[in-house]
Design a protein around this motif. Structure first.
Motif, short mmCIF file in Angstrom:
data_model
loop_
_atom_site.label_atom_id
_atom_site.label_comp_id
_atom_site.label_asym_id
_atom_site.label_seq_id
_atom_site.Cartn_x
_atom_site.Cartn_y
_atom_site.Cartn_z
N PRO A 6 0.74 -1.13 -0.49
CA PRO A 6 0.26 0.30 0.12
C PRO A 6 1.04 1.70 -0.44
O PRO A 6 2.23 0.80 0.69
CB PRO A 6 -0.85 0.08 1.03
CG PRO A 6 -0.39 -1.70 1.41
CD PRO A 6 0.59 -1.93 0.80
N GLY A 7 0.55 2.29 -1.13
CA GLY A 7 1.25 3.47 -0.75
C GLY A 7 2.46 3.10 -1.65
O GLY A 7 3.03 4.57 -1.67
N THR A 8 3.00 2.51 -2.31
CA THR A 8 4.29 2.48 -3.48
C THR A 8 3.87 2.11 -4.54
O THR A 8 3.11 3.02 -5.13
CB THR A 8 5.23 1.04 -2.92
OG1 THR A 8 4.60 -0.06 -2.86
CG2 THR A 8 5.25 1.47 -1.27
N ALA A 11 0.13 1.92 -6.32
CA ALA A 11 0.07 3.25 -6.90
C ALA A 11 0.22 4.22 -8.45
O ALA A 11 -0.57 5.19 -8.20
CB ALA A 11 -0.08 4.18 -5.22
N LEU A 110 4.32 4.91 8.92
CA LEU A 110 2.80 5.41 7.43
C LEU A 110 2.35 4.09 6.53
O LEU A 110 1.11 4.05 7.16
CB LEU A 110 3.85 5.59 6.80
CG LEU A 110 4.85 7.70 6.69
CD1 LEU A 110 5.00 7.78 5.71
CD2 LEU A 110 3.54 8.39 7.12
N TYR A 111 2.87 2.91 7.46
CA TYR A 111 2.72 1.42 7.31
C TYR A 111 0.96 1.14 7.83
O TYR A 111 0.86 0.41 7.51
CB TYR A 111 3.58 1.27 6.55
CG TYR A 111 4.44 1.39 5.43
CD1 TYR A 111 3.31 1.00 4.19
CD2 TYR A 111 5.52 1.29 4.50
CE1 TYR A 111 3.93 1.27 2.59
CE2 TYR A 111 6.01 2.16 4.26
CZ TYR A 111 4.92 2.26 2.47
OH TYR A 111 6.67 2.24 1.53
N GLU A 112 1.80 1.44 8.95
CA GLU A 112 0.65 0.64 9.83
C GLU A 112 -0.40 1.70 10.14
O GLU A 112 -1.74 1.36 9.99
CB GLU A 112 1.52 1.32 11.67
CG GLU A 112 0.36 0.89 12.51
CD GLU A 112 1.69 0.46 14.32
OE1 GLU A 112 0.81 0.28 14.90
OE2 GLU A 112 3.04 0.92 13.54
N ALA A 113 -0.42 2.91 9.90
CA ALA A 113 -1.34 3.97 9.61
C ALA A 113 -2.33 3.29 8.15
O ALA A 113 -3.87 3.39 8.73
CB ALA A 113 -1.38 5.57 9.49
N LYS A 114 -1.96 3.12 7.54
CA LYS A 114 -2.14 2.11 6.40
C LYS A 114 -3.13 1.17 6.63
O LYS A 114 -3.85 0.66 5.00
CB LYS A 114 -1.45 2.12 5.01
CG LYS A 114 -1.28 3.35 4.36
CD LYS A 114 -0.13 2.97 3.22
CE LYS A 114 0.39 4.76 2.97
NZ LYS A 114 -0.33 5.11 2.01
N GLY A 115 -3.41 0.35 7.38
CA GLY A 115 -3.72 -0.97 8.10
C GLY A 115 -3.03 -2.02 8.31
O GLY A 115 -3.61 -3.15 8.72
N ALA A 121 4.41 -4.25 8.72
CA ALA A 121 4.39 -2.78 8.55
C ALA A 121 6.23 -2.09 9.06
O ALA A 121 7.10 -1.58 7.24
CB ALA A 121 3.80 -1.74 9.46
N ALA A 140 6.06 7.67 0.07
CA ALA A 140 5.07 7.66 1.09
C ALA A 140 4.47 8.53 1.58
O ALA A 140 4.05 8.82 2.14
CB ALA A 140 5.63 5.72 2.30
#
Length: 239
Positions: A6-8, A11, A110-115, A121, A140
């Motif tokens: 997610p986010g890399t 996206a 940041l990745y933890e915040a994405k779930g 993460a 990110a």
């Protein structure tokens, strides 16, 4: 572990498509500005005189001035954006050099915040950092591709071309037609063109077409009515 995070990379295609749509939408809006501003100008002059020369002179002057203004504004705006992006990238490089452990923790957060779970993460952050820490962080944290920064010259030229393409329509319509019909025909041509640009703009933004078309058509019609009235008054007064 999945191929995308997610986010890399997952996206990137969406971000690329979004960027292209933004450029296309800007081009449509630039053409729309060219249509409205030039139409208002030439209709106003044509209402004051039946001679073709003054109408053509005013139309060409408005076209050139508008294109230069649009290009300059876009160049300044995009240059400022590019300078900001470069500043953020330089700051991120310095932070990675001075505080690598804090940056790793920040990336994991940041990745933890994405779930993702804290353990996953951190694993993702560590693997991406081992591969390319700078690319991982700017993607990110900043959402910036260092290899695809905005180009002010491209933005300026695109804006100018879009404005000219729109401005040519009312200019050619009112110059090429006989004096007896040039104003009403130009009104119709301009309103049709505005309806088309409004529809395209709405579809690019995935929004209802009717409100967008109504706004832009009424706005363009109002601009031409106002300048026509001013031209009539100027013609009667002999200005």
């Amino acid at each position: 572990m999945p191929d995308t995070v997610p986010g890399t990379h997952e996206a990137e295609p969406h971000r690329d498509i979004g960027g292209r749509l933004n450029w296309l939408r800007a081009g449509v809006l630039g053409a729309n500005d060219g249509i409205v501003s030039t139409a208002g100008l030439v209709v106003g002059v044509a209402a004051a005189t039946v001679e073709r020369g003054p109408v053509l002179t005013a139309g060409v002057a408005g076209l050139v001035a508008g294109a230069v203004s649009m290009a300059l504004s876009e160049y300044v705006s995009v240059s400022t954006q590019r300078d900001t992006e470069r500043s953020l990238l330089d700051k991120e490089r310095r932070e990675l050099e001075d505080e690598p452990e804090q940056e790793l923790a920040e990336l994991a957060a940041l990745y933890e915040a994405k779930g993702l779970s804290p353990a996953t993460a951190m694993t993702v952050a560590e693997e991406l950092t081992a591969s390319d820490p700078f690319a991982a962080h700017v993607d990110a944290e900043l959402g910036i591709d260092p290899d695809a920064l905005t180009n002010p010259w491209q933005a300026a030229s695109s804006s100018a071309v879009a404005f000219v393409s729109g401005a040519l329509l009312p200019l050619l319509a009112i110059v090429l037609l006989p004096a007896s019909v040039r104003i009403p025909v130009t009104f119709v041509v301009v309103l049709i063109a505005l309806a088309a640009t409004g529809t395209i703009s709405a579809r690019l933004g995935d929004s209802p077409a009717r409100p967008a078309v109504t706004r832009i058509v009424l706005g363009g019609a109002l601009a031409m009515v106002v300048t026509y009235g001013i031209g009539q008054l100027a013609g009667v007064a002999g200005i």
